[in-house]
Design a protein around this motif. Structure first.
Motif, short mmCIF file in Angstrom:
data_model
loop_
_atom_site.label_atom_id
_atom_site.label_comp_id
_atom_site.label_asym_id
_atom_site.label_seq_id
_atom_site.Cartn_x
_atom_site.Cartn_y
_atom_site.Cartn_z
N THR A 158 17.34 29.94 49.48
CA THR A 158 17.96 31.16 48.97
C THR A 158 17.74 31.23 47.46
N TYR A 159 17.91 32.42 46.91
CA TYR A 159 17.86 32.57 45.46
C TYR A 159 19.05 31.85 44.83
N PRO A 160 18.94 31.43 43.57
CA PRO A 160 20.04 30.70 42.92
C PRO A 160 21.34 31.49 42.94
N LEU A 161 22.43 30.79 43.24
CA LEU A 161 23.78 31.35 43.24
C LEU A 161 23.88 32.60 44.10
N SER A 162 23.15 32.62 45.22
CA SER A 162 23.10 33.81 46.05
C SER A 162 22.80 33.42 47.49
N PRO A 163 23.29 34.22 48.44
CA PRO A 163 22.90 34.00 49.84
C PRO A 163 21.58 34.71 50.19
N GLN A 164 20.99 35.44 49.21
CA GLN A 164 19.76 36.19 49.48
C GLN A 164 18.63 35.24 49.85
N PRO A 165 18.01 35.43 51.02
CA PRO A 165 16.95 34.51 51.46
C PRO A 165 15.73 34.54 50.53
N LEU A 166 15.16 33.38 50.36
CA LEU A 166 13.88 33.20 49.67
C LEU A 166 13.02 32.42 50.66
N GLU A 167 12.19 33.14 51.39
CA GLU A 167 11.38 32.55 52.45
C GLU A 167 9.95 33.00 52.27
N ARG A 168 9.04 32.02 52.09
CA ARG A 168 7.64 32.38 51.90
C ARG A 168 6.74 31.17 52.00
N LEU A 169 5.47 31.47 52.10
CA LEU A 169 4.44 30.44 52.07
C LEU A 169 4.16 30.09 50.62
N VAL A 170 4.22 28.81 50.30
CA VAL A 170 3.95 28.33 48.95
C VAL A 170 2.91 27.22 49.03
N MET A 171 2.40 26.81 47.89
CA MET A 171 1.40 25.74 47.84
C MET A 171 1.95 24.56 47.06
#
Length: 191
Positions: free
Chosen positions: A138-151
């Protein structure tokens, strides 16, 4: 002994706390009095393991674990200048830098530029450098999802363990604020 150690001096910095965070980040910019900026990147490390300043301050009762962020460490340092050097000495790890070309972004352990929002630092004992990883957090201090392909493009002295990563937010004040507050639990799938 000093003559045998020939690391060139790139610059002297005025703020020991900013220098401490530059060492943690492994790359950044140094602004000279003239306004000119010098880009620096990781060159080597002295071999001592990284010891967290935030954890040290928590253990001493200076702040709680949920308060330990880049911003709160900077605030503690400003309020406690007489105790700052002692706290900084807790971490014997020292990063040596090399000057980078004026243009471009930070370079990771693979020698390739890092991409803001899509590059992570990992422990290469568990995640091979260059591997694609699906990250769910999730984003810092948030329930907002941060979902992705990273390297997996970088490493770091504080990145230890199988499901541990440092998300590269990019450069600038907003990226610094997000990075300083990022302590989210995460799930990672090595692809």
């Amino acid at each position: 002994l000093l003559a045998a150690f020939a690391a060139p001096v790139i610059a002297w910095v005025a703020d020991p706390v900013e220098f401490f965070f530059l060492q943690i980040q492994g790359s950044g910019q140094i602004q000279l009095e003239s306004g000119e900026r010098i880009r620096v990147g990781f060159a080597e490390q002295n071999g001592h393991p990284y010891r967290s300043l935030g954890r040290h301050l928590v253990e001493r009762g200076e702040m709680t674990l949920d308060q330990a962020s880049m911003q709160s460490i900077k605030a503690w340092a400003a309020a406690n200048p007489q105790r700052l050097q002692e706290a900084l000495n807790h971490n014997a790890s020292y990063v040596f830098f090399r000057e980078l070309p004026a243009a471009g972004g930070p370079v990771g352990a693979l020698g390739a530029p890092l991409e803001a929002g899509y590059s992570i630092a990992v422990d290469p004992r568990y995640v091979p450098l260059g591997a694609p990883v699906f990250l769910a957090t999730t984003y810092p201090l948030s329930p907002q999802p941060l979902e992705r392909l990273v390297m997996a493009q970088d490493t770091g002295g504080a990145i230890r363990g199988a499901v541990r990563a440092d998300f590269f937010w990019g450069s600038g004040a907003e990226a610094g604020t997000l990075a300083g507050r990022m302590r989210q639990p995460a799930r990672m799938w090595l692809l």
